[in-house]
Structure formats: structure tokens, C-alpha cells
Design a protein around this motif. Structure first.
Motif, mmCIF file in Angstrom:
data_model
loop_
_atom_site.group_PDB
_atom_site.id
_atom_site.type_symbol
_atom_site.label_atom_id
_atom_site.label_comp_id
_atom_site.label_asym_id
_atom_site.label_seq_id
_atom_site.Cartn_x
_atom_site.Cartn_y
_atom_site.Cartn_z
ATOM 1 N N TYR A 36 8.081 17.478 -9.533
ATOM 2 C CA TYR A 36 7.709 17.638 -10.937
ATOM 3 C C TYR A 36 8.070 19.031 -11.442
ATOM 4 N N LYS A 37 8.283 19.128 -12.745
ATOM 5 C CA LYS A 37 8.508 20.407 -13.401
ATOM 6 C C LYS A 37 8.005 20.304 -14.834
ATOM 7 N N ASP A 38 7.164 21.241 -15.225
ATOM 8 C CA ASP A 38 6.639 21.290 -16.599
ATOM 9 C C ASP A 38 5.989 19.974 -17.014
ATOM 10 N N GLY A 39 5.276 19.336 -16.100
ATOM 11 C CA GLY A 39 4.578 18.099 -16.423
ATOM 12 C C GLY A 39 5.424 16.859 -16.416
ATOM 13 N N LYS A 70 0.842 -1.197 0.000
ATOM 14 C CA LYS A 70 0.000 0.000 0.000
ATOM 15 C C LYS A 70 0.878 1.247 0.000
ATOM 16 N N THR A 71 0.564 2.192 -0.864
ATOM 17 C CA THR A 71 1.263 3.472 -0.892
ATOM 18 C C THR A 71 0.256 4.585 -0.683
ATOM 19 N N VAL A 72 0.573 5.499 0.242
ATOM 20 C CA VAL A 72 -0.279 6.650 0.541
ATOM 21 C C VAL A 72 0.451 7.911 0.091
ATOM 22 N N TYR A 73 -0.249 8.774 -0.652
ATOM 23 C CA TYR A 73 0.361 9.992 -1.199
ATOM 24 C C TYR A 73 -0.193 11.235 -0.515
ATOM 25 N N THR A 74 0.687 12.209 -0.302
ATOM 26 C CA THR A 74 0.309 13.515 0.220
ATOM 27 C C THR A 74 0.858 14.568 -0.726
ATOM 28 N N HIS A 75 0.033 15.538 -1.065
ATOM 29 C CA HIS A 75 0.421 16.529 -2.065
ATOM 30 C C HIS A 75 0.637 17.885 -1.402
ATOM 31 N N THR A 76 1.903 18.311 -1.366
ATOM 32 C CA THR A 76 2.262 19.577 -0.743
ATOM 33 C C THR A 76 1.924 20.756 -1.641
ATOM 34 N N SER A 77 2.156 20.586 -2.929
ATOM 35 C CA SER A 77 1.866 21.624 -3.911
ATOM 36 C C SER A 77 1.604 20.947 -5.237
ATOM 37 N N GLN A 78 1.396 21.734 -6.281
ATOM 38 C CA GLN A 78 1.136 21.160 -7.599
ATOM 39 C C GLN A 78 2.296 20.306 -8.071
ATOM 40 N N ASN A 79 3.522 20.695 -7.719
ATOM 41 C CA ASN A 79 4.710 20.023 -8.247
ATOM 42 C C ASN A 79 5.486 19.207 -7.216
ATOM 43 N N LEU A 80 4.965 19.075 -6.011
ATOM 44 C CA LEU A 80 5.670 18.320 -4.972
ATOM 45 C C LEU A 80 4.700 17.407 -4.228
ATOM 46 N N SER A 81 5.021 16.114 -4.212
ATOM 47 C CA SER A 81 4.211 15.124 -3.500
ATOM 48 C C SER A 81 5.133 14.237 -2.677
ATOM 49 N N SER A 82 4.594 13.698 -1.589
ATOM 50 C CA SER A 82 5.339 12.736 -0.785
ATOM 51 C C SER A 82 4.562 11.432 -0.736
ATOM 52 N N PHE A 83 5.268 10.341 -0.412
ATOM 53 C CA PHE A 83 4.603 9.044 -0.353
ATOM 54 C C PHE A 83 5.167 8.217 0.788
#
Length: 266
Positions: A169-172, A134-147
Motif C-alpha cells: 500500500y501507499k497513501d491509502g 480461508k485466507t490468513v493475513y500477516t501484517h509486516t508494517s502499516q503498508n505491507l501485508s502478506s496472505f
């Protein structure tokens, strides 16, 4: 080097799609032709010690991927609206009998991936799979996520924390992965070309984060990985007149030896 998801490779926009908005790492709008989709994807290895050659045939409903089929296996995708909620991989024996091998379930929150659960090795004794991740994701901003990844006991359903990390992430495009195991941190960074990724128009793939390796808006040309000492891996492409790759060549760390090639038809 890591190759794609569970099924065939290494996928954001579609006509009337609302899945790729400002909440997605690939957010934004575009007037590009989103009808271009890979019909076959072939892996070619220079040695049997590096891998087994394969050719996958993909089927669609519009821009929704329905299945990926190759000799001995098939993967089926299930959508809820415009997002993928399940994929199932089946092994197929010489008599055509199908046996479920792997199931992946996805949940979303605010149009972004929240959880991914992988179940493997189904049997009468383990109807929900013998191995569960199981992986749980948290999204800090549009371009930064943690798992955070957990192993799940198939009987008690107790979750035991494993690794954790960050996705940048950067530019998709995914440009950096940091994965922490105990006191060790492994980092992988990516550099991209400016051409079209062959999977970019498959609906729902842009929300799956790092689930699908080598997926983004563009194509990876350099991967640098390691903990203390790092190694770089180079990738080259041949493109068609629409700037989509028809051939992908991945090199080993020496920059000369071919690890594998991928050929695409559209």
C-alpha cells in the motif's frame, strides 16, 4: 478484469470512527466530509458476452452499509462495533424466496484483518457450505501485508494450502499485489488519480484489504497485470463537483474497447 467483492462492485473514515487509524493501510485523520455515500451503483456492459447489466441499491445506518440489493439477489452486512464481521449473499427467485448463496466471515487482530473465510453452496448435505476458502493475513508494517490461502474440506475441516502473496500500500491505496502459485508469481500493479473513491466513506471497508477490487482512497486509472508478459488496462472517470466519480469506464488491454462502465448516484 476482476470486479469487486461478492456483491456489487469494486470502501474509511466516518464520524466518530476509530477503525481507520495508524494500524490501517488507510491510516490517518481527515477533516473531509464523510457523509457522501453511493446510493446506487450500476454496471453497464457493451456486450452480453462480457457481463449482465445490473443496478444495486445500497442502504445504510449512518456510514455502516446494511445491504446491497439488485434484481435476483441481495447482500447483507453485519457489524461488530465499527468493523464488518460478516456478509451474506442471498439469491431471490421469482416468488421472492431467498436462498443463501455465499457467506463471508472476518476476524481481526489489533484492528487489522486476520482471517477471511468464504463459504459457498449451502445445502442440507453441506450446512456449512460445500466450498470453503480461508485466507490468513500477516501484517509486516502499516503498508505491507502478506496472505496465505487455504481450501477447507467441508467434512473433515482439513486445510490445504493453496496460493500465497503480498499486498503493498501507499497513501491509502493498494499499489501492488503479488500472488505465488507453486513456482509461478503473478503481479498486478495499480496507478491512481487524486480524486475521491466513491466507496471511501463506507465504514469498515478500509480494513478488508484486497477483498474489494478497485477500492482505495483514490481511483485506479491504470492496472498492469501478468506473469512474464504484462498487459495494461486503463480506466477513465467523470467526476461531480465534490470530486467523486459519477461514471467509471474500464477499457480492455487494447486501450480502446470498453469492458464495462459503472455509474454512481449519491
Amino acid at each position: 478484469m476482476k470486479k469487486l467483492l461478492l456483491f456489487f462492485i469494486a470502501l474509511n473514515l466516518v464520524l466518530t470512527s476509530c477503525s481507520n487509524d495508524d494500524n490501517s493501510p488507510n491510516g490517518g485523520t481527515s477533516t473531509e466530509d464523510t457523509s457522501i455515500l453511493p446510493k446506487t451503483i450500476s454496471y453497464i456492459y457493451p456486450s452480453v458476452y462480457l457481463g449482465t447489466n445490473s443496478k444495486s441499491t445500497l442502504t445504510y445506518d449512518g456510514n455502516k452499509l446494511l445491504s446491497s440489493i439488485k434484481d435476483g439477489s441481495k447482500t447483507i452486512f453485519t457489524y461488530n462495533g465499527n468493523v464488518i464481521v460478516k456478509q451474506e449473499k442471498f439469491n431471490i427467485d421469482t416468488k421472492g424466496v431467498e436462498t443463501k448463496d455465499t457467506e463471508v466471515l472476518y476476524t481481526y487482530q489489533n484492528n487489522r484483518l486476520k482471517t477471511r473465510i468464504i463459504r459457498e453452496e449451502f445445502s442440507t448435505q453441506f450446512p456449512d457450505g460445500q466450498f470453503i476458502d480461508k485466507t490468513v493475513y500477516t501484517h509486516t508494517s502499516q503498508n505491507l501485508s502478506s496472505f496465505t490461502r487455504y481450501s477447507v474440506d467441508p467434512g473433515t475441516k482439513k486445510e490445504t494450502k493453496g496460493s500465497e502473496g503480498n499486498l503493498t500500500y501507499k497513501d491509502g491505496n493498494l499499489v501492488k499485489i503479488e500472488q505465488i502459485n507453486d513456482s509461478s508469481t503473478a503481479t498486478r500493479t495499480y496507478e491512481y488519480d487524486t480524486k475521491n473513491n466513491p466507496l471511501k466513506n463506507i465504514l469498515g471497508f478500509d480494513l478488508l484489504l484486497n477483498e474489494i477490487s478497485e477500492f482505495g482512497k483514490n481511483n485506479i486509472v491504470k492496472t498492469t497485470a501478468g506473469t512474464v508478459d504484462t498487459t495494461s488496462y486503463l480506466t477513465t472517470y467523470i467526476y461531480n463537483d465534490k470530486n467523486y466519480p459519477t461514471k467509471h469506464t474500464s477499457f480492455a488491454g487494447d486501450g480502446k474497447s470498453i469492458e464495462y462502465e459503472i455509474e454512481y448516484t449519491y
